[in-house]
Design a protein around this motif. Structure first.
Motif, PDB file in Angstrom:
ATOM      1  N   GLN A 188       0.819  -1.213   0.000  1.00  0.00           N
ATOM      2  CA  GLN A 188       0.000   0.000   0.000  1.00  0.00           C
ATOM      3  C   GLN A 188       0.848   1.256   0.000  1.00  0.00           C
ATOM      4  OE1 GLN A 188      -2.321  -0.394   3.529  1.00  0.00           O
ATOM      5  NE2 GLN A 188      -4.169  -0.980   2.447  1.00  0.00           N
TER       6      GLN A 188
ATOM      7  N   ARG B  91      -3.038   6.674   4.588  1.00  0.00           N
ATOM      8  CA  ARG B  91      -2.914   5.370   5.228  1.00  0.00           C
ATOM      9  C   ARG B  91      -4.129   5.051   6.043  1.00  0.00           C
ATOM     10  NH1 ARG B  91       2.551   3.456   7.880  1.00  0.00           N
ATOM     11  NH2 ARG B  91       3.240   2.511   5.953  1.00  0.00           N
ATOM     12  N   GLU B  92      -4.391   3.778   6.157  1.00  0.00           N
ATOM     13  CA  GLU B  92      -5.484   3.366   7.021  1.00  0.00           C
ATOM     14  C   GLU B  92      -5.212   3.901   8.431  1.00  0.00           C
ATOM     15  OE1 GLU B  92      -6.023  -0.412   5.480  1.00  0.00           O
ATOM     16  OE2 GLU B  92      -7.762  -0.836   6.745  1.00  0.00           O
TER      17      GLU B  92
ATOM     18  N   ARG C  80     -11.517   4.719   2.800  1.00  0.00           N
ATOM     19  CA  ARG C  80     -10.987   3.671   1.931  1.00  0.00           C
ATOM     20  C   ARG C  80     -11.646   3.678   0.558  1.00  0.00           C
ATOM     21  NH1 ARG C  80      -6.509   3.847   3.550  1.00  0.00           N
ATOM     22  NH2 ARG C  80      -5.863   2.258   2.102  1.00  0.00           N
TER      23      ARG C  80
ATOM     24  N   GLY D 273      -7.747   5.921  -0.105  1.00  0.00           N
ATOM     25  CA  GLY D 273      -7.120   6.868   0.818  1.00  0.00           C
ATOM     26  C   GLY D 273      -6.715   8.132   0.097  1.00  0.00           C
TER      27      GLY D 273
ATOM     28  N   ARG E  33      -8.657  -1.482  -1.635  1.00  0.00           N
ATOM     29  CA  ARG E  33      -7.857  -1.848  -0.481  1.00  0.00           C
ATOM     30  C   ARG E  33      -6.409  -1.385  -0.616  1.00  0.00           C
ATOM     31  NH1 ARG E  33      -7.693  -7.858   1.448  1.00  0.00           N
ATOM     32  NH2 ARG E  33      -6.309  -7.405   3.155  1.00  0.00           N
TER      33      ARG E  33
END
Ligand SMILES: Nc1ncnc2c1ncn2[C@@H]1O[C@H](COP(=O)(O)OP(=O)(O)O)[C@@H](O)[C@H]1O
Ligand SMILES: [Mg+2]
Length: 516
Positions: free
Chosen positions: A280, A429-430, A453, A414, A410
């Motif tokens: 990611q 970022r998550e 997301r 973002g 996924r």
């Protein structure tokens, strides 16, 4: 009479500034990639090897450093690039277009300590000898040692093969930081005392605990870095005459996980997390949207390769070459898009796509007017934000497009921040909700549309136009000053004319709610 004394610095300071500031491996890697970019490298590669002592190499073909530069720049902590002059001379640019400098605080290189405790760094400038140094970052964990007592072994040499012969010497000097050396008995006493005290504290609770001293002593340098590791560097293969390479041993577990043979879906939780965050973070390291087709990032290639035995497994490239990519082409298929620029006062101009329908020449005034002073100005920036209806029935996108976007959300979801087209961590970022996308949704899900997301895109700032948006000393993120607060606010609070909902609060036409 006035006496004067100077600050004494414990070796631990280096650890505080480096390893302890870094959130995780991908963040450390992106910091080192920025250094390669600043050195006008065309390519920077990360290789991760499995084996008894796992090793990682981070190699570039930038302008490299000669011995003096290595000592004065790399080994001198905290030199702000403003002092050393941020301009890279024409002859060091390898014919590449001008690159706005990414480095700011002069501590980015220390992030390599977060990847593994043992570092062999080798650098070479065109037509100059190699320079190499060996550092065990664990030396800097000893709180009883003074920084001035630590000696970093350094050598220079003309041809590759000399390194192997000189490694034992490097290693010997490094061990001198534990065992002492002939020339300075006072230092030897301080060292002996510091290590004995440290080992004592380490074994306070558990007499059998392995001490840091023992860990450092048990490194068998000649068995650690082998030809296959060195061969990952273009300079070693004579494919380049210049560059910098870092060879790191006893690497962090999260890096080791990248060489796992287990299928992603079968891997344990911590391994999955390590593999996913690496992808990611690094897959979007370079601005994938290239808002203005920036020439300075077009010749900068990054890659990550995991070596399982002798078999290379490209991680990021594999990812990029596979069908799971987010390019501008895919992005444009999103049903909701906001694309434009916000000027220095917070006014938006650009175009907006709502449920597939474009509205051009949209200008939107800020929700409120803020007086900014010279030091609180956030400066103009570009933005490109897109989203889609997460409930299939609410979406107007075709089945295939919707399924694809949903699948890649996924990896790519973002809202990121890029500075001159390279990613500023940890935005997007998550778990990072700088733009308060999630907070708004929780507060009022009926009105607020975006969900972190399911949102794609970026805000593009530049070093030149947004000088007040500075990186924190710890490098993770922007300093939380007025300018950065205003940036977050203006980015998502632009108001539509005639009191229609805010630009970023696109309500669903079909009654459903985005992300539900
Ligand atoms: N890969 C590299 N190639 C050439 N020089 C480098 C490289 N990495 C670091 N350096 C040198 O070390 C200096 C310190 O790097 P760093 O700690 O990241 O601070 P900054 O990037 O803020 O200057 C750089 O300014 C550069 O002179
Ligand atoms: Mg840097």
């Amino acid at each position: 009479m006035t006496n004067s004394v100077s600050f004494k610095t414990r070796a631990r300071t280096i650890d505080h500034l480096g390893r302890e500031q870094i959130a995780d491996c991908p963040t450390a890697i992106s910091e080192l990639w920025k250094n390669s970019y600043d050195a006008y490298a065309r390519s920077v590669e990360l290789h991760i090897f499995d084996g008894e002592i796992p090793v990682a190499t981070l190699v570039d073909d930038g302008h490299g450093m000669d011995r003096a530069e290595f000592e004065n720049k790399w080994l001198t902590i905290g030199t702000d690039s403003k002092i050393t002059g941020s301009e890279v001379p024409e002859e060091d640019r390898d014919g590449l277009p001008d690159r706005p400098k990414q480095g700011q605080k002069g501590i980015g290189r220390l992030s390599c300590a977060a990847l593994g405790p043992l570092l062999l760094i080798v650098s070479k400038r065109d037509k100059m000898p190699f320079v190499a140094a060996l550092i065990d970052w664990r030396l800097f964990e000893n709180p009883f040692l003074l920084l001035q007592d630590i000696r970093i072994p350094i050598i220079d040499f003309e041809i590759c093969s000399e390194l192997k012969d000189k490694l034992p010497d490097l290693f010997g000097t490094m061990m001198g930081n534990i065992w002492g050396e002939r020339d300075d008995t006072a230092r030897n006493e301080r060292l002996a005392e510091a290590w004995s005290q440290y080992s004592k504290t380490e074994q306070l609770g558990d007499k059998n605990a392995v001490t840091t001293k023992t860990k450092i002593e048990s490194t068998l340098i000649k068995d650690v870095f082998s030809d296959k590791h060195l061969a990952t560097w273009a300079v070693w293969n004579k494919k380049s005459t210049k560059g910098t390479a870092m060879f790191m041993a006893e690497i962090h577990q999260d890096l080791e996980h990248q060489t796992s043979k287990t299928r992603y879906s079968d891997a344990p939780d911590d391994e999955q997390r390590a593999r996913l965050t690496l992808q990611q973070t690094l897959v979007s390291f370079i601005d994938v949207f290239q808002l203005d087709n920036a020439p300075h990032i077009q010749h900068f290639n990054t890659s990550v390769t995991a070596w399982i035995g002798d078999t290379p497994k490209p991680l990021i490239e594999e990812f990029e070459n596979s069908t799971d990519v987010l390019t501008r082409h895919h992005f444009d298929k999103l049903e909701h898009i906001v694309e434009g620029a916000i000027d220095k006062d917070g006014y938006f101009t650009g175009r907006v796509k709502v449920f597939g329908e474009w509205h051009d020449n949209v200008t939107v005034k800020p929700k409120a007017v803020y007086k900014t002073r010279k030091d609180t100005r956030f400066g103009p920036f570009k933005l490109l934000i897109g989203g889609y209806e997460a409930t299939r029935n609410n979406s107007i996108m075709g089945d295939e497009d919707w399924a694809y976007i949903d699948k890649i959300s996924r990896q790519y979801g973002g809202l990121m921040i890029y500075r001159d087209h390279l990613r500023v961590m940890p935005y997007g970022r998550e778990g990072n909700d700088y733009f308060e996308i999630e907070k708004r949704r929780t507060k009022n899900a009926g009105r607020y549309f975006w969900s972190a997301r399911k949102t794609f895109g970026c805000i593009n700032i530049t070093r030149k136009e947004n000088p007040n948006l500075k990186d924190k000393a710890g490098r993770e993120g922007l300093i939380d000053n007025k300018a950065s607060k205003l940036l977050a606010m203006f980015a998502l609070n632009v108001e539509k004319p005639s009191h229609r909902p805010y630009l970023f609060d696109i309500p669903s036409k079909r009654g459903g709610l985005y992300g539900d």
